[in-house]
Design a protein around this motif. Structure first.
Motif, PDB file in Angstrom:
ATOM      1  N   ASN A  86       0.645  -1.256  -0.075  1.00 30.03           N
ATOM      2  CA  ASN A  86       0.083   0.107   0.066  1.00 30.03           C
ATOM      3  C   ASN A  86       0.877   1.279   0.031  1.00 30.03           C
TER       4      ASN A  86
ATOM      5  N   PHE B 127       0.207   3.906   2.172  1.00 26.49           N
ATOM      6  CA  PHE B 127      -0.379   4.642   3.492  1.00 26.49           C
ATOM      7  C   PHE B 127       0.734   5.559   4.035  1.00 26.49           C
ATOM      8  N   GLN B 128       0.497   6.601   4.520  1.00 30.56           N
ATOM      9  CA  GLN B 128       1.480   7.689   5.115  1.00 30.56           C
ATOM     10  C   GLN B 128       1.045   8.021   6.298  1.00 30.56           C
TER      11      GLN B 128
ATOM     12  N   ASP C   9      -2.964   8.480   7.627  1.00 26.33           N
ATOM     13  CA  ASP C   9      -3.532   7.182   7.608  1.00 26.33           C
ATOM     14  C   ASP C   9      -3.210   6.331   8.821  1.00 26.33           C
TER      15      ASP C   9
ATOM     16  N   GLN D   9      -7.142   6.698  13.135  1.00 27.31           N
ATOM     17  CA  GLN D   9      -7.687   5.554  12.538  1.00 27.31           C
ATOM     18  C   GLN D   9      -7.621   4.362  13.349  1.00 27.31           C
TER      19      GLN D   9
ATOM     20  N   GLN E 243      -1.170  -0.682   9.091  1.00 27.08           N
ATOM     21  CA  GLN E 243      -0.781  -1.056   7.507  1.00 27.08           C
ATOM     22  C   GLN E 243       0.293  -0.095   7.028  1.00 27.08           C
ATOM     23  N   THR E 244       0.453   1.043   7.784  1.00 25.19           N
ATOM     24  CA  THR E 244       1.271   1.942   7.450  1.00 25.19           C
ATOM     25  C   THR E 244       2.622   1.592   7.529  1.00 25.19           C
TER      26      THR E 244
END
Length: 186
Positions: free
Chosen positions: A153, A155-156, A160, A164, A171-172
């Motif tokens: 992904n 994500f940053q 993200d 959250q 997932q980041t």
């Protein structure tokens, strides 16, 4: 938790190898899968640090917990039976690796951290062992293609992560590590 515990009875003779076998006759598939996945993690981590205390300590894996569609770590690793549209989580290698990863994180940092750190690090363990970006492939019954998260992904931080849900936020960091793995694959 549901059903008899896996058992093996045999007689060992000094100097003679003893073949130990677990099958449907003396154990459940999820018991065998959790056992194998935990041993795979042990062998992998041993390549880097064979003295790391957590991988050399006894861990309890409970399979077929009451409920569905989840797994969790609470000092033990715990997996739910199939149902509710989900597969048996003890039979999904990436889920077992992820939950064991929580124990690794707790051993190193004393807890799961905040903003998804524990979830992301659990996913990283699964990524390293399965060598795929999909976490929990086959989690949803009848779907062997997708899983519950994907470390491939973009994500940053902070968008993200901050504010959250922890699995999403994790997932980041998992995405960062997955990108590094892809850079160095031969």
């Amino acid at each position: 938790v549901a059903g008899a515990e896996g058992t093996f009875v045999g007689t060992a003779t000094p100097g003679v190898p003893l073949s130990v076998s677990f099958s449907n006759a003396n154990s459940q598939a999820d018991e065998r899968d959790v056992f194998k996945s935990v041993n795979d993690i042990h062998d992998f981590i041993s390549l880097f640090d064979p003295t790391f205390p957590y991988i050399n300590a006894r861990i309890i894996g409970n399979v077929r917990q009451s409920g569905t569609c989840n797994a969790y770590y609470n000092g033990s690793i715990n997996f739910y039976a199939a149902g509710g549209g989900c597969a048996n989580t003890g039979e999904i290698q990436g889920v077992v690796h992820h939950e064991y990863g929580h124990g690794i994180q707790a051993s190193i940092l004393g807890g799961q951290g905040n903003e998804g750190l524990g979830e992301g690090n659990g996913d990283i363990i699964a990524n390293l062992l399965t060598q795929e970006s999909i976490i929990g492939r086959g989690f949803n019954s009848g779907n062997c293609v997708s899983g519950i998260r994907n470390s491939n992904n973009s994500f940053q931080y902070p968008d993200d992560v901050v504010g959250q849900e922890i699995h999403f936020a994790g997932q980041t960091i998992a995405g960062f590590h997955w990108a590094q793995l892809e850079l160095f694959q031969v």
